[in-house]
Design a protein around this motif. Structure first.
Motif, PDB file in Angstrom:
ATOM      1  N   MET A 190       0.830  -1.199   0.000  1.00  0.00           N
ATOM      2  CA  MET A 190       0.000   0.000   0.000  1.00  0.00           C
ATOM      3  C   MET A 190       0.866   1.251   0.000  1.00  0.00           C
ATOM      4  N   THR A 191       1.844   1.277   0.920  1.00  0.00           N
ATOM      5  CA  THR A 191       2.695   2.457   1.047  1.00  0.00           C
ATOM      6  C   THR A 191       3.867   2.157   1.972  1.00  0.00           C
ATOM      7  N   ALA A 192       4.942   2.916   1.818  1.00  0.00           N
ATOM      8  CA  ALA A 192       6.047   2.877   2.775  1.00  0.00           C
ATOM      9  C   ALA A 192       5.848   3.922   3.870  1.00  0.00           C
ATOM     10  N   ASP A 193       4.885   4.803   3.679  1.00  0.00           N
ATOM     11  CA  ASP A 193       4.645   5.923   4.586  1.00  0.00           C
ATOM     12  C   ASP A 193       3.714   5.484   5.714  1.00  0.00           C
ATOM     13  N   LEU A 194       4.272   4.836   6.727  1.00  0.00           N
ATOM     14  CA  LEU A 194       3.457   4.353   7.836  1.00  0.00           C
ATOM     15  C   LEU A 194       2.781   5.475   8.616  1.00  0.00           C
ATOM     16  N   PRO A 195       3.464   6.590   8.915  1.00  0.00           N
ATOM     17  CA  PRO A 195       2.765   7.648   9.649  1.00  0.00           C
ATOM     18  C   PRO A 195       1.610   8.245   8.844  1.00  0.00           C
ATOM     19  N   GLY A 196       1.770   8.354   7.536  1.00  0.00           N
ATOM     20  CA  GLY A 196       0.685   8.866   6.712  1.00  0.00           C
ATOM     21  C   GLY A 196      -0.514   7.936   6.693  1.00  0.00           C
ATOM     22  N   LEU A 197      -0.249   6.617   6.663  1.00  0.00           N
ATOM     23  CA  LEU A 197      -1.343   5.651   6.661  1.00  0.00           C
ATOM     24  C   LEU A 197      -2.075   5.649   8.002  1.00  0.00           C
ATOM     25  N   ALA A 198      -1.340   5.813   9.094  1.00  0.00           N
ATOM     26  CA  ALA A 198      -1.976   5.904  10.414  1.00  0.00           C
ATOM     27  C   ALA A 198      -2.909   7.101  10.486  1.00  0.00           C
TER      28      ALA A 198
END
Length: 263
Positions: A190-198
């Motif tokens: 889905m993404t490497a951006d874990l804080p953005g997904l949170a």
């Protein structure tokens, strides 16, 4: 500071939490355990495996791969000896694992042949190093959506060593969107951006210090990822998948894992 693929996680109480251990009183109560999996999307089972067995396999692995002089030699040992070897097969089908799945699933368990070993050295970071955020169904659409994954740390794995992290409650949203046909993701992260997904899910990433012998079961709809290894030791783990043998089986997962297998 916790990172994943170089992204710094928000460590506020609204965005970071602790993975919940299944209490001893629930571990032998099948209905409660199944309810917990439906509710949380994962089961964190501490000490399910004999830590001696785990450490023995870790030593076997590094006994073969540790002498490899370069990356090409390491890959040859990994994919020609370790992955198809009887030692790895025995570890993944040991009674403590296979027997647990037979009990939990209520039928003959089927272990997918494609089983994955992940090794991360200290300081390896940047996009593509740590496992990016995803849920397993996007890679397993050729079979039952009731397949369960088991993530097993092969040795102690403190948070700093880059263990697996789960996005709290994410499986509920994924289930709803999959059922409604709004979410038909391709076989990709889905993404490497874990804080953005949170932030998008308004949810917390759940982390913990894992010990040799621990195991986490998660559903095919639960979003998870890995942290960067910022410790001074190598992070080694395996992820394997079980389901009932009488459910539909994804035929693409019935070959030994290789990093060039296209899955």
């Amino acid at each position: 500071m916790l990172t994943s693929n170089g992204y710094v996680l928000d460590q506020s109480p609204q965005r970071l939490g602790e993975l919940a251990v299944v209490p001893d009183r629930e571990r032998t109560e099948l209905p409660r355990l199944r309810d917990r999996l439906r509710r949380d999307g994962y089961l964190f089972l501490t000490g399910l495996l004999d830590p001696v067995v785990v450490q023995d396999f870790r030593r076997y692995y590094f006994g073969l791969t540790g002498a490899a002089p370069d990356r090409a030699s390491y890959r040859k040992v990994l994919f020609d000896q370790v992955v198809p070897g009887p030692e790895y097969a025995a570890f993944c089908a040991q009674p403590a694992i296979k027997g647990w799945f037979q009990w939990f699933l209520g039928g003959e368990p089927f272990l997918h042949k494609r089983k994955i070993i992940r090794q991360t050295a200290p300081g390896e970071n940047g996009i593509g190093t740590a496992t990016q955020a995803h849920y397993d169904l996007v890679y397993l659409r050729g079979g039952s959506d009731q397949v369960l994954s088991a993530w097993i740390p092969l040795g102690d794995c403190a948070v700093a060593r880059g263990g697996l992290t789960y996005l709290e409650g994410s499986h509920q949203r994924v289930l709803e969107e999959e059922a409604a046909g709004r979410l038909k993701r391709p076989a990709a992260s889905m993404t490497a951006d874990l804080p953005g997904l949170a932030d998008e899910y308004d949810a917390r990433w759940l982390v913990t210090d894992y010990a040799a012998g621990d195991l986490v079961i998660h559903t095919a709809h639960t979003i998870h990822a890995a942290l960067d290894n910022v410790s001074d030791g190598i992070r080694l783990s395996t992820d394997i998948r079980y389901q009932r043998s009488d459910d539909a089986i994804d035929g693409r997962w019935q070959n030994h894992w290789h990093d060039q297998d296209g899955l």
